[in-house]
Design a protein around this motif. Structure first.
Motif, PDB file in Angstrom:
ATOM      1  N   ASP A  93       0.830  -1.208   0.000  1.00 30.97           N
ATOM      2  CA  ASP A  93       0.000   0.000   0.000  1.00 30.97           C
ATOM      3  C   ASP A  93       0.865   1.259   0.000  1.00 30.97           C
ATOM      4  O   ASP A  93       0.538   2.248  -0.667  1.00 30.97           O
ATOM      5  CB  ASP A  93      -0.932   0.020   1.215  1.00 30.97           C
ATOM      6  CG  ASP A  93      -1.940  -1.121   1.199  1.00 30.97           C
ATOM      7  OD1 ASP A  93      -2.259  -1.605   0.086  1.00 30.97           O
ATOM      8  OD2 ASP A  93      -2.399  -1.520   2.284  1.00 30.97           O
ATOM      9  N   VAL A  94       1.960   1.225   0.739  1.00 28.74           N
ATOM     10  CA  VAL A  94       2.862   2.378   0.786  1.00 28.74           C
ATOM     11  C   VAL A  94       3.487   2.604  -0.589  1.00 28.74           C
ATOM     12  O   VAL A  94       3.550   3.740  -1.074  1.00 28.74           O
ATOM     13  CB  VAL A  94       3.954   2.184   1.865  1.00 28.74           C
ATOM     14  CG1 VAL A  94       5.015   3.264   1.769  1.00 28.74           C
ATOM     15  CG2 VAL A  94       3.335   2.167   3.254  1.00 28.74           C
ATOM     16  N   PHE A  95       3.929   1.517  -1.227  1.00 29.51           N
ATOM     17  CA  PHE A  95       4.503   1.639  -2.570  1.00 29.51           C
ATOM     18  C   PHE A  95       3.479   2.192  -3.563  1.00 29.51           C
ATOM     19  O   PHE A  95       3.802   3.048  -4.391  1.00 29.51           O
ATOM     20  CB  PHE A  95       5.029   0.293  -3.066  1.00 29.51           C
ATOM     21  CG  PHE A  95       6.235  -0.217  -2.299  1.00 29.51           C
ATOM     22  CD1 PHE A  95       7.113   0.658  -1.671  1.00 29.51           C
ATOM     23  CD2 PHE A  95       6.500  -1.571  -2.222  1.00 29.51           C
ATOM     24  CE1 PHE A  95       8.212   0.200  -0.983  1.00 29.51           C
ATOM     25  CE2 PHE A  95       7.602  -2.038  -1.534  1.00 29.51           C
ATOM     26  CZ  PHE A  95       8.457  -1.158  -0.913  1.00 29.51           C
ATOM     27  N   GLN A  96       2.240   1.722  -3.471  1.00 27.21           N
ATOM     28  CA  GLN A  96       1.202   2.207  -4.370  1.00 27.21           C
ATOM     29  C   GLN A  96       0.931   3.693  -4.135  1.00 27.21           C
ATOM     30  O   GLN A  96       0.742   4.466  -5.076  1.00 27.21           O
ATOM     31  CB  GLN A  96      -0.089   1.395  -4.184  1.00 27.21           C
ATOM     32  CG  GLN A  96      -1.156   1.713  -5.198  1.00 27.21           C
ATOM     33  CD  GLN A  96      -0.696   1.409  -6.619  1.00 27.21           C
ATOM     34  OE1 GLN A  96      -0.143   0.351  -6.895  1.00 27.21           O
ATOM     35  NE2 GLN A  96      -0.905   2.348  -7.528  1.00 27.21           N
ATOM     36  N   PHE A  97       0.933   4.105  -2.875  1.00 29.23           N
ATOM     37  CA  PHE A  97       0.735   5.518  -2.556  1.00 29.23           C
ATOM     38  C   PHE A  97       1.857   6.368  -3.153  1.00 29.23           C
ATOM     39  O   PHE A  97       1.608   7.457  -3.679  1.00 29.23           O
ATOM     40  CB  PHE A  97       0.661   5.720  -1.038  1.00 29.23           C
ATOM     41  CG  PHE A  97       0.691   7.154  -0.616  1.00 29.23           C
ATOM     42  CD1 PHE A  97      -0.438   7.950  -0.750  1.00 29.23           C
ATOM     43  CD2 PHE A  97       1.851   7.738  -0.114  1.00 29.23           C
ATOM     44  CE1 PHE A  97      -0.415   9.280  -0.367  1.00 29.23           C
ATOM     45  CE2 PHE A  97       1.892   9.061   0.255  1.00 29.23           C
ATOM     46  CZ  PHE A  97       0.741   9.838   0.133  1.00 29.23           C
ATOM     47  N   LEU A  98       3.098   5.882  -3.067  1.00 33.81           N
ATOM     48  CA  LEU A  98       4.228   6.620  -3.627  1.00 33.81           C
ATOM     49  C   LEU A  98       4.090   6.796  -5.134  1.00 33.81           C
ATOM     50  O   LEU A  98       4.385   7.860  -5.678  1.00 33.81           O
ATOM     51  CB  LEU A  98       5.545   5.921  -3.294  1.00 33.81           C
ATOM     52  CG  LEU A  98       5.977   5.945  -1.826  1.00 33.81           C
ATOM     53  CD1 LEU A  98       7.214   5.083  -1.630  1.00 33.81           C
ATOM     54  CD2 LEU A  98       6.226   7.357  -1.357  1.00 33.81           C
ATOM     55  N   VAL A  99       3.616   5.748  -5.819  1.00 33.34           N
ATOM     56  CA  VAL A  99       3.429   5.831  -7.269  1.00 33.34           C
ATOM     57  C   VAL A  99       2.257   6.759  -7.594  1.00 33.34           C
ATOM     58  O   VAL A  99       2.362   7.626  -8.478  1.00 33.34           O
ATOM     59  CB  VAL A  99       3.204   4.426  -7.875  1.00 33.34           C
ATOM     60  CG1 VAL A  99       2.776   4.520  -9.333  1.00 33.34           C
ATOM     61  CG2 VAL A  99       4.476   3.600  -7.756  1.00 33.34           C
ATOM     62  N   ASP A 100       1.133   6.603  -6.877  1.00 31.90           N
ATOM     63  CA  ASP A 100      -0.058   7.421  -7.139  1.00 31.90           C
ATOM     64  C   ASP A 100       0.190   8.904  -6.905  1.00 31.90           C
ATOM     65  O   ASP A 100      -0.349   9.749  -7.615  1.00 31.90           O
ATOM     66  CB  ASP A 100      -1.235   6.959  -6.275  1.00 31.90           C
ATOM     67  CG  ASP A 100      -1.755   5.590  -6.695  1.00 31.90           C
ATOM     68  OD1 ASP A 100      -1.407   5.143  -7.812  1.00 31.90           O
ATOM     69  OD2 ASP A 100      -2.496   4.980  -5.894  1.00 31.90           O
ATOM     70  N   THR A 106       7.563   4.274 -11.144  1.00 32.12           N
ATOM     71  CA  THR A 106       7.189   2.859 -11.159  1.00 32.12           C
ATOM     72  C   THR A 106       8.427   1.980 -11.134  1.00 32.12           C
ATOM     73  O   THR A 106       8.459   0.942 -10.460  1.00 32.12           O
ATOM     74  CB  THR A 106       6.346   2.554 -12.416  1.00 32.12           C
ATOM     75  OG1 THR A 106       5.252   3.472 -12.465  1.00 32.12           O
ATOM     76  CG2 THR A 106       5.800   1.148 -12.401  1.00 32.12           C
ATOM     77  N   GLU A 107       9.456   2.395 -11.849  1.00 28.87           N
ATOM     78  CA  GLU A 107      10.700   1.621 -11.897  1.00 28.87           C
ATOM     79  C   GLU A 107      11.362   1.541 -10.517  1.00 28.87           C
ATOM     80  O   GLU A 107      11.836   0.480 -10.105  1.00 28.87           O
ATOM     81  CB  GLU A 107      11.663   2.251 -12.914  1.00 28.87           C
ATOM     82  CG  GLU A 107      12.882   1.409 -13.197  1.00 28.87           C
ATOM     83  CD  GLU A 107      12.535   0.058 -13.824  1.00 28.87           C
ATOM     84  OE1 GLU A 107      13.244  -0.916 -13.512  1.00 28.87           O
ATOM     85  OE2 GLU A 107      11.555  -0.037 -14.581  1.00 28.87           O
ATOM     86  N   SER A 108      11.400   2.660  -9.799  1.00 33.91           N
ATOM     87  CA  SER A 108      12.023   2.637  -8.468  1.00 33.91           C
ATOM     88  C   SER A 108      11.212   1.784  -7.495  1.00 33.91           C
ATOM     89  O   SER A 108      11.772   1.087  -6.653  1.00 33.91           O
ATOM     90  CB  SER A 108      12.199   4.055  -7.932  1.00 33.91           C
ATOM     91  OG  SER A 108      10.955   4.685  -7.777  1.00 33.91           O
ATOM     92  N   VAL A 109       9.885   1.795  -7.626  1.00 30.17           N
ATOM     93  CA  VAL A 109       9.054   0.958  -6.762  1.00 30.17           C
ATOM     94  C   VAL A 109       9.282  -0.518  -7.092  1.00 30.17           C
ATOM     95  O   VAL A 109       9.341  -1.358  -6.187  1.00 30.17           O
ATOM     96  CB  VAL A 109       7.559   1.354  -6.885  1.00 30.17           C
ATOM     97  CG1 VAL A 109       6.669   0.332  -6.219  1.00 30.17           C
ATOM     98  CG2 VAL A 109       7.333   2.727  -6.275  1.00 30.17           C
ATOM     99  N   LYS A 110       9.439  -0.841  -8.381  1.00 24.36           N
ATOM    100  CA  LYS A 110       9.735  -2.228  -8.756  1.00 24.36           C
ATOM    101  C   LYS A 110      11.049  -2.672  -8.135  1.00 24.36           C
ATOM    102  O   LYS A 110      11.168  -3.796  -7.655  1.00 24.36           O
ATOM    103  CB  LYS A 110       9.794  -2.360 -10.280  1.00 24.36           C
ATOM    104  CG  LYS A 110       8.448  -2.360 -10.952  1.00 24.36           C
ATOM    105  CD  LYS A 110       8.605  -2.507 -12.461  1.00 24.36           C
ATOM    106  CE  LYS A 110       7.253  -2.405 -13.154  1.00 24.36           C
ATOM    107  NZ  LYS A 110       7.392  -2.480 -14.619  1.00 24.36           N
ATOM    108  N   ASN A 111      12.033  -1.789  -8.148  1.00 28.44           N
ATOM    109  CA  ASN A 111      13.325  -2.119  -7.530  1.00 28.44           C
ATOM    110  C   ASN A 111      13.180  -2.319  -6.020  1.00 28.44           C
ATOM    111  O   ASN A 111      13.820  -3.200  -5.439  1.00 28.44           O
ATOM    112  CB  ASN A 111      14.359  -1.038  -7.823  1.00 28.44           C
ATOM    113  CG  ASN A 111      14.786  -1.027  -9.273  1.00 28.44           C
ATOM    114  OD1 ASN A 111      14.718  -2.040  -9.953  1.00 28.44           O
ATOM    115  ND2 ASN A 111      15.228   0.131  -9.757  1.00 28.44           N
ATOM    116  N   LEU A 112      12.355  -1.489  -5.387  1.00 26.40           N
ATOM    117  CA  LEU A 112      12.113  -1.645  -3.942  1.00 26.40           C
ATOM    118  C   LEU A 112      11.426  -2.972  -3.645  1.00 26.40           C
ATOM    119  O   LEU A 112      11.762  -3.651  -2.669  1.00 26.40           O
ATOM    120  CB  LEU A 112      11.267  -0.483  -3.420  1.00 26.40           C
ATOM    121  CG  LEU A 112      11.960   0.867  -3.286  1.00 26.40           C
ATOM    122  CD1 LEU A 112      10.940   1.947  -2.930  1.00 26.40           C
ATOM    123  CD2 LEU A 112      13.045   0.806  -2.234  1.00 26.40           C
TER     124      LEU A 112
END
Length: 131
Positions: A93-100, A106-112
């Protein structure tokens, strides 16, 4: 307990203290004069109600900042712990919030997510086993 301070009895005690110091540490010799002065300041001159009241006030004033500091440390520790628990339990949910909110790509969230999954696998904590 609070005891009433009596300046008269303390003045008598101060005179006795100074007399005892004078009989033990002569004022004629330089070494004993220094000891006499040190012990007089440390033990005899504090036999005064005003000085005792001021020391009591200083003691209480010194304790308050320590208590406030300890409370702040506990509060910050609790907040950090809460954020860590929230981020671990709801990392998706935190990752989705960061993208939204466009705070992360999106690439940095995929790496995380890859790093998180790799870390979980290395410590033996698979999400599927805990569900």
């Amino acid at each position: 307990e609070h005891f009433e301070c009596n300046n008269t009895s303390l003045a008598l005690a101060r005179q006795r203290c100074e007399g005892a110091l004078a009989s033990c540490f002569s004022l004629t010799d330089e070494k004993t004069r220094k000891l006499h002065a040190q012990f007089s300041r440390q033990w005899c001159q504090v036999l005064d109600c005003g000085i005792r009241q001021e020391r009591l006030r200083e003691h209480h004033a010194d304790m308050m900042p320590v208590i406030v500091l300890l409370l702040m440390v506990v509060l910050v520790g609790f907040l950090v712990f809460s954020v860590m628990v929230c981020c671990v339990d709801y990392s998706d949910d935190v990752f989705q919030f960061l993208v939204d909110s466009h705070l992360a790509s999106t690439e940095s969230v995929k790496n995380l997510v890859k790093a998180r999954d790799k870390t979980r696998a290395s410590i033996g904590m698979d999400r599927a086993r805990h569900i």
